[in-house]
Write an enzyme that holds these catalytic residues in place. Structure first.
Site, short mmCIF file in Angstrom:
data_model
loop_
_atom_site.label_atom_id
_atom_site.label_comp_id
_atom_site.label_asym_id
_atom_site.label_seq_id
_atom_site.Cartn_x
_atom_site.Cartn_y
_atom_site.Cartn_z
N GLU A 1 0.69 -1.47 0.43
CA GLU A 1 0.29 0.15 -0.41
C GLU A 1 0.90 1.05 0.58
OE1 GLU A 1 -2.53 1.18 -0.30
OE2 GLU A 1 -3.74 2.00 1.29
N ASP A 2 0.58 2.71 -0.81
CA ASP A 2 1.13 3.72 -0.91
C ASP A 2 1.16 4.60 0.98
OD1 ASP A 2 -1.69 3.75 -0.92
OD2 ASP A 2 -1.29 5.80 -2.18
N ASP B 1 -3.63 5.50 6.15
CA ASP B 1 -4.39 7.15 7.11
C ASP B 1 -5.54 6.02 7.73
OD1 ASP B 1 -4.77 10.14 6.87
OD2 ASP B 1 -6.55 9.52 5.67
N PHE C 1 -1.75 15.97 3.99
CA PHE C 1 -2.22 15.53 3.14
C PHE C 1 -1.11 15.62 1.94
CE2 PHE C 1 -3.51 14.62 -1.37
CZ PHE C 1 -4.81 13.44 -0.66
N ARG D 1 1.02 11.78 -9.43
CA ARG D 1 1.58 9.82 -9.39
C ARG D 1 3.40 10.83 -9.70
NH1 ARG D 1 -2.76 7.15 -7.29
NH2 ARG D 1 -5.10 7.43 -7.93
P1 IMP Z 1 -7.25 4.89 4.53
O1 IMP Z 1 -8.46 3.60 3.94
O2 IMP Z 1 -8.09 5.81 5.30
O3 IMP Z 1 -6.39 4.14 5.71
O4 IMP Z 1 -7.13 5.64 3.33
C1 IMP Z 1 -5.66 4.68 2.92
C2 IMP Z 1 -5.69 5.26 1.03
O5 IMP Z 1 -5.87 7.33 1.51
C3 IMP Z 1 -4.52 5.80 0.31
O6 IMP Z 1 -4.20 3.91 0.12
C4 IMP Z 1 -4.77 6.41 0.01
O7 IMP Z 1 -4.75 6.24 -1.69
C5 IMP Z 1 -5.42 7.61 0.09
N1 IMP Z 1 -4.69 8.60 0.95
C6 IMP Z 1 -4.59 9.13 2.49
N2 IMP Z 1 -4.16 9.84 2.72
C7 IMP Z 1 -3.43 10.23 1.61
C8 IMP Z 1 -2.19 11.00 1.38
O8 IMP Z 1 -1.47 12.18 2.14
N3 IMP Z 1 -2.13 11.39 -0.21
C9 IMP Z 1 -2.87 10.75 -1.23
N4 IMP Z 1 -3.31 9.75 -0.42
C10 IMP Z 1 -3.91 9.78 0.49
MG MG Z 2 -4.01 4.58 -2.02
#
Ligand code: IMP
Ligand code: MG
Length: 185
Positions: free
Chosen positions: A101-102, A105, A154, A167
């Protein structure tokens, strides 16, 4: 002035810092999977740059597949819902899966995708995330490999987007308040 400087307030991880950390992660993963063949599963779209670099540093046999989820629209705040966009193409039953995963969050996306993979009865499931914003975690999710812990800001670049843009930046930077590229919805 390069184009991206209009929209990126600060570079927090340089191309060199990322490359160095990716090589360390690959070494650690190779050591941990010495006796097991891996299926690397990239979470689209954000992980594709990280995954491409990580697998080329990985001195182990592996298969590659992708899963897609979407918990964000084009804004910078999670909608709190996770939809499956693309399912696995390969069978992972009885195999060792490494989800890539990138950024983690809230942890919602990953929780959902780990559950999906576990339903396929793999031999094991581990997670490798390039970035973690643990201050924003809502669901506890085990991250076996973490590239960098970052503050609650962010970020874009190295696969991470804002409204599908940025990207392609080779580094990771903090997005400015009112980016001019790709307007907020
Ligand atoms: P989560 O489900 O809230 O953990 O969100 C994860 C996804 O949200 C990641 O795979 C990203 O695609 C996106 N995301 C969360 N924070 C960022 C950020 O700071 N920049 C870009 N994408 C983010
Ligand atoms: Mg993502």
């Amino acid at each position: 002035m390069p184009d991206w400087e209009q929209d990126v307030a600060e570079v927090i991880l340089s191309e060199e810092q990322i490359a160095q950390r990716v090589a360390q992660l690959a070494e650690q993963i190779a050591a941990d999977y010495q006796y097991a063949e891996l299926v690397i599963v990239g979470i689209l779209t954000g992980s594709f740059v990280f995954l491409a670099d990580l697998m080329r540093q990985l001195d182990r046999p592996c298969e590659v597949d992708f899963l897609q989820a979407a918990s964000y629209g084009s804004g910078t705040v999670s909608s709190g819902e996770v939809a499956i966009g693309k399912d696995l193409t390969l069978s992972v039953t009885g195999k060792h899966v490494l989800l890539v995963e990138d950024i983690v969050d809230s942890g919602r996306t990953l929780t959902e995708l780990v559950r999906l993979v576990e339903n396929r009865k793999p031999a094991s499931v581990k997670v490798c995330a390039l970035l973690s914003k643990s201050a924003r975690r809502e669901l506890a999710v085990e991250l076996n490999y973490i590239g960098f812990e970052i503050p609650d800001r962010f970020v874009v670049g190295y696969g991470l987007d804002y409204a599908q843009h940025f990207r392609n930046l080779p580094f990771i930077g903090v997005l400015r308040e009112n980016p001019t590229t790709a307007s907020r919805e």
